[in-house]
Design a protein around this motif. Structure first.
Motif, PDB file in Angstrom:
ATOM      1  N   CYS A 155       0.825  -1.205   0.000  1.00  0.00           N
ATOM      2  CA  CYS A 155       0.000   0.000   0.000  1.00  0.00           C
ATOM      3  C   CYS A 155       0.860   1.257   0.000  1.00  0.00           C
ATOM      4  N   GLN A 156       1.943   1.232   0.757  1.00  0.00           N
ATOM      5  CA  GLN A 156       2.843   2.376   0.783  1.00  0.00           C
ATOM      6  C   GLN A 156       3.521   2.569  -0.558  1.00  0.00           C
ATOM      7  N   ALA A 157       3.851   1.472  -1.238  1.00  0.00           N
ATOM      8  CA  ALA A 157       4.483   1.574  -2.553  1.00  0.00           C
ATOM      9  C   ALA A 157       3.512   2.170  -3.560  1.00  0.00           C
ATOM     10  N   VAL A 158       2.251   1.771  -3.498  1.00  0.00           N
ATOM     11  CA  VAL A 158       1.234   2.328  -4.398  1.00  0.00           C
ATOM     12  C   VAL A 158       1.057   3.813  -4.117  1.00  0.00           C
ATOM     13  N   ALA A 159       1.006   4.191  -2.842  1.00  0.00           N
ATOM     14  CA  ALA A 159       0.857   5.601  -2.478  1.00  0.00           C
ATOM     15  C   ALA A 159       2.063   6.410  -2.945  1.00  0.00           C
ATOM     16  N   ALA A 160       3.253   5.844  -2.853  1.00  0.00           N
ATOM     17  CA  ALA A 160       4.459   6.551  -3.305  1.00  0.00           C
ATOM     18  C   ALA A 160       4.422   6.765  -4.818  1.00  0.00           C
ATOM     19  N   ARG A 161       3.978   5.749  -5.558  1.00  0.00           N
ATOM     20  CA  ARG A 161       3.862   5.918  -7.018  1.00  0.00           C
ATOM     21  C   ARG A 161       2.833   6.982  -7.359  1.00  0.00           C
ATOM     22  N   ARG A 162       1.733   7.015  -6.610  1.00  0.00           N
ATOM     23  CA  ARG A 162       0.692   8.019  -6.846  1.00  0.00           C
ATOM     24  C   ARG A 162       1.226   9.423  -6.562  1.00  0.00           C
ATOM     25  N   ARG A 163       1.980   9.574  -5.454  1.00  0.00           N
ATOM     26  CA  ARG A 163       2.550  10.888  -5.136  1.00  0.00           C
ATOM     27  C   ARG A 163       3.547  11.327  -6.203  1.00  0.00           C
ATOM     28  N   LEU A 164       4.351  10.398  -6.690  1.00  0.00           N
ATOM     29  CA  LEU A 164       5.303  10.728  -7.746  1.00  0.00           C
ATOM     30  C   LEU A 164       4.567  11.191  -8.995  1.00  0.00           C
ATOM     31  N   TRP A 165       3.490  10.499  -9.354  1.00  0.00           N
ATOM     32  CA  TRP A 165       2.702  10.880 -10.523  1.00  0.00           C
ATOM     33  C   TRP A 165       2.092  12.264 -10.314  1.00  0.00           C
ATOM     34  N   LEU A 166       1.569  12.530  -9.113  1.00  0.00           N
ATOM     35  CA  LEU A 166       0.967  13.846  -8.841  1.00  0.00           C
ATOM     36  C   LEU A 166       2.007  14.962  -8.870  1.00  0.00           C
ATOM     37  N   THR A 167       3.211  14.712  -8.358  1.00  0.00           N
ATOM     38  CA  THR A 167       4.227  15.766  -8.400  1.00  0.00           C
ATOM     39  C   THR A 167       4.659  16.050  -9.831  1.00  0.00           C
ATOM     40  N   ARG A 168       4.741  15.012 -10.655  1.00  0.00           N
ATOM     41  CA  ARG A 168       5.072  15.246 -12.065  1.00  0.00           C
ATOM     42  C   ARG A 168       3.955  15.993 -12.773  1.00  0.00           C
ATOM     43  N   LEU A 169       2.714  15.658 -12.439  1.00  0.00           N
ATOM     44  CA  LEU A 169       1.571  16.366 -13.024  1.00  0.00           C
ATOM     45  C   LEU A 169       1.576  17.825 -12.585  1.00  0.00           C
ATOM     46  N   TRP A 170       1.880  18.084 -11.305  1.00  0.00           N
ATOM     47  CA  TRP A 170       1.938  19.459 -10.801  1.00  0.00           C
ATOM     48  C   TRP A 170       3.038  20.254 -11.514  1.00  0.00           C
ATOM     49  N   THR A 171       4.199  19.639 -11.711  1.00  0.00           N
ATOM     50  CA  THR A 171       5.288  20.313 -12.408  1.00  0.00           C
ATOM     51  C   THR A 171       4.893  20.633 -13.847  1.00  0.00           C
ATOM     52  N   ALA A 172       4.255  19.692 -14.519  1.00  0.00           N
ATOM     53  CA  ALA A 172       3.811  19.932 -15.892  1.00  0.00           C
ATOM     54  C   ALA A 172       2.774  21.046 -15.928  1.00  0.00           C
ATOM     55  N   PHE A 173       1.854  21.060 -14.968  1.00  0.00           N
ATOM     56  CA  PHE A 173       0.840  22.115 -14.913  1.00  0.00           C
ATOM     57  C   PHE A 173       1.485  23.484 -14.710  1.00  0.00           C
ATOM     58  N   CYS A 174       2.449  23.555 -13.792  1.00  0.00           N
ATOM     59  CA  CYS A 174       3.120  24.837 -13.536  1.00  0.00           C
ATOM     60  C   CYS A 174       3.877  25.323 -14.763  1.00  0.00           C
ATOM     61  N   LEU A 175       4.545  24.411 -15.448  1.00  0.00           N
ATOM     62  CA  LEU A 175       5.254  24.802 -16.663  1.00  0.00           C
ATOM     63  C   LEU A 175       4.280  25.271 -17.741  1.00  0.00           C
ATOM     64  N   LEU A 176       3.129  24.617 -17.828  1.00  0.00           N
ATOM     65  CA  LEU A 176       2.117  25.029 -18.800  1.00  0.00           C
ATOM     66  C   LEU A 176       1.582  26.422 -18.480  1.00  0.00           C
ATOM     67  N   VAL A 177       1.287  26.678 -17.201  1.00  0.00           N
ATOM     68  CA  VAL A 177       0.811  28.005 -16.786  1.00  0.00           C
ATOM     69  C   VAL A 177       1.866  29.063 -17.091  1.00  0.00           C
ATOM     70  N   PHE A 178       3.128  28.739 -16.789  1.00  0.00           N
ATOM     71  CA  PHE A 178       4.200  29.684 -17.063  1.00  0.00           C
ATOM     72  C   PHE A 178       4.315  29.956 -18.564  1.00  0.00           C
ATOM     73  N   ALA A 179       4.207  28.911 -19.380  1.00  0.00           N
ATOM     74  CA  ALA A 179       4.299  29.083 -20.837  1.00  0.00           C
ATOM     75  C   ALA A 179       3.138  29.926 -21.357  1.00  0.00           C
ATOM     76  N   VAL A 180       1.927  29.682 -20.843  1.00  0.00           N
ATOM     77  CA  VAL A 180       0.763  30.469 -21.280  1.00  0.00           C
ATOM     78  C   VAL A 180       0.954  31.927 -20.901  1.00  0.00           C
ATOM     79  N   LEU A 181       1.395  32.184 -19.676  1.00  0.00           N
ATOM     80  CA  LEU A 181       1.618  33.574 -19.262  1.00  0.00           C
ATOM     81  C   LEU A 181       2.739  34.217 -20.063  1.00  0.00           C
ATOM     82  N   PHE A 182       3.754  33.445 -20.405  1.00  0.00           N
ATOM     83  CA  PHE A 182       4.847  33.966 -21.215  1.00  0.00           C
ATOM     84  C   PHE A 182       4.328  34.403 -22.583  1.00  0.00           C
TER      85      PHE A 182
END
Length: 122
Positions: free
Chosen positions: A40-67
């Motif tokens: 269960c902890q391994a599944v949660a860790a994979r989910r957190r990793l996926w969410l952090t990558r999604l958050w980074t992609a979202f932030c880069l997208l917002v930055f690109a749109v504002l740019f």
């Protein structure tokens, strides 16, 4: 020289290690539960990793749109031209809008990276 107490302790623990204690399957149940919790902890860790990558992609997208919305390439070219032309006269010239755009982008990406590093410590 070996102390008599040391000899007695070694003999006691050697004899105790050979004993089998009936636990009615308790050890097996505990080990099964530990394995399930670890999975269960391994599944949660994979989910957190996926969410952090999604958050980074979202932030880069917002930055690109504002740019693009604020025509960042024009602002960069103007800043570069002003810097080159006034290099001998002053140390630097700051465009407040460009500064806030860069800080905004760094803030969102930085928050994502801080969250990612805190999660990685766990």
């Amino acid at each position: 020289m070996i102390n008599d107490n040391d000899v007695l302790l070694k003999q006691f623990f050697r004899d105790a290690a050979r004993q089998q204690i009936a636990d009615d399957g308790f050890t097996h149940r505990v080990m099964q539960r530990v394995a399930v919790e670890h999975e269960c902890q391994a599944v949660a860790a994979r989910r957190r990793l996926w969410l952090t990558r999604l958050w980074t992609a979202f932030c880069l997208l917002v930055f690109a749109v504002l740019f693009v919305v604020f025509k960042g390439w024009d602002l960069l070219l103007v800043q570069l031209e002003v810097m080159v032309r006034t290099l001998a006269v002053q140390s630097f010239s700051v465009n407040v809008l460009m500064l806030f755009s860069v800080l905004f982008g760094l803030l969102f990406v930085g928050v994502g990276e801080v969250i990612s590093s805190e999660i990685a410590r766990r």
